[in-house]
Design an enzyme around this catalytic site. Structure first.
Site, PDB file in Angstrom:
ATOM      1  N   SER A   1       0.853  -1.187   0.000  1.00 61.02           N
ATOM      2  CA  SER A   1       0.000   0.000   0.000  1.00 61.02           C
ATOM      3  C   SER A   1       0.897   1.248   0.000  1.00 61.02           C
ATOM      4  CB  SER A   1      -0.961  -0.047   1.191  1.00 61.02           C
ATOM      5  OG  SER A   1      -1.989   0.904   1.059  1.00 61.02           O
TER       6      SER A   1
ATOM      7  N   HIS B   1      -7.697  -5.404  -0.051  1.00 64.90           N
ATOM      8  CA  HIS B   1      -6.500  -4.580   0.044  1.00 64.90           C
ATOM      9  C   HIS B   1      -5.364  -5.293   0.784  1.00 64.90           C
ATOM     10  CE1 HIS B   1      -4.324  -0.904  -0.421  1.00 64.90           C
ATOM     11  NE2 HIS B   1      -4.240  -0.664   0.867  1.00 64.90           N
TER      12      HIS B   1
END
Length: 262
Positions: free
Chosen positions: A100, A236
């Site tokens: 991320s 995610h």
């Protein structure tokens, strides 16, 4: 003690955790955590790596042994200390990986090492937009109260909800989470300079709303070297339920484990 009252140069091993395997270390894998993340969250990766791969994990300001430091204001506050704290010899054969926001930090670490003539062997980006793109999923933490920010974090996953539900713990970790998201919200590298001189691998989840799988190929633009893209099932934090599959993807990047002579 508030963050603003204390500023000292941290010890290198507080900035970069060093978790070597057994025997001679053939290569090093440097991991840069996600926004709000800390080195501890990635320590379990040691068990999934070959014994001859040295695991290094970046620890950002405002957490762990660096808790009393000033909170980071921009991405150089995250990447710069990591570059400075890398153990001697680890840049000889180094793979840099981020997850991320950590992918953007990893990109800046690679650029800094490259500028000093120590280009890493490879960059691995996980669940993140390409660095020359504007953030399509900005959090705007400055607009959110604590409860709203916690809700936004839980929606992304990746943080132990028990910590976020414990008021005293939440009070400790939320300032660094706010700081990280504020950096991630605005970070963007000028497209003409968003380049690395090494192979790039990108990995993501097929149901990730933050970094959609269809956008991962945009990372190919930052290198003239080999580029590989992988999509695994999940959101995610797709790797959390399938670390063996994730490390199978990483295996070609870090190389095969050394085999003992017969």
């Amino acid at each position: 003690m508030s963050h603003a009252q204390y500023d000292a140069t941290p010890a290198p091993d507080d900035v970069v955790w060093d978790l070597p395997g057994e025997g001679p270390q053939r290569t090093s894998l440097l991991v840069l955590p996600h926004a709000g993340g800390n080195a501890h969250a990635y320590a379990e990766w040691r068990a999934y790596l070959p014994a001859d791969v040295r695991l290094l994990i970046g620890q950002y300001p405002g957490r762990g042994a660096r808790f009393a430091e000033d909170l980071p204001r921009d991405i150089s506050d995250l990447a710069g200390p990591v570059v400075a704290a890398l153990p001697a010899g680890t840049t000889d054969d180094l793979v840099v990986l981020g997850h991320s926001m950590g992918s953007l930090v990893a990109f800046e670490v690679v650029r800094a090492l490259q500028a000093s003539g120590r280009t890493p062997r490879a960059l691995v980006a996980s669940a993140c937009r390409a660095p020359y793109l504007a953030n399509p999923c900005a959090v705007y933490p400055e607009r959110l109260d604590d409860d709203e920010l916690v809700a936004a974090i839980k929606e992304r996953g990746g943080t132990d909800d028990g910590i976020l539900d414990e008021p005293e713990l939440r009070e400790i970790i939320l300032p660094s989470i706010r700081a990280d998201f504020a950096i991630d919200d605005v970070y963007r590298c000028e497209e003409s300079t968003a380049r690395v001189d090494c192979p790039v691998t990108v990995v993501g989840g097929d149901a990730d709303p933050v970094a959609p799988a269809a956008s991962l190929g945009r990372w190919a633009q930052i290198t003239d070297h080999a580029f590989a893209s992988y999509v695994l099932p999940g959101g995610h934090f797709y790797f959390q339920q399938q670390l063996p599959d994730f490390f199978a993807v990483l295996a070609p990047v870090v190389g095969a484990p050394a085999t003992a002579a017969a």
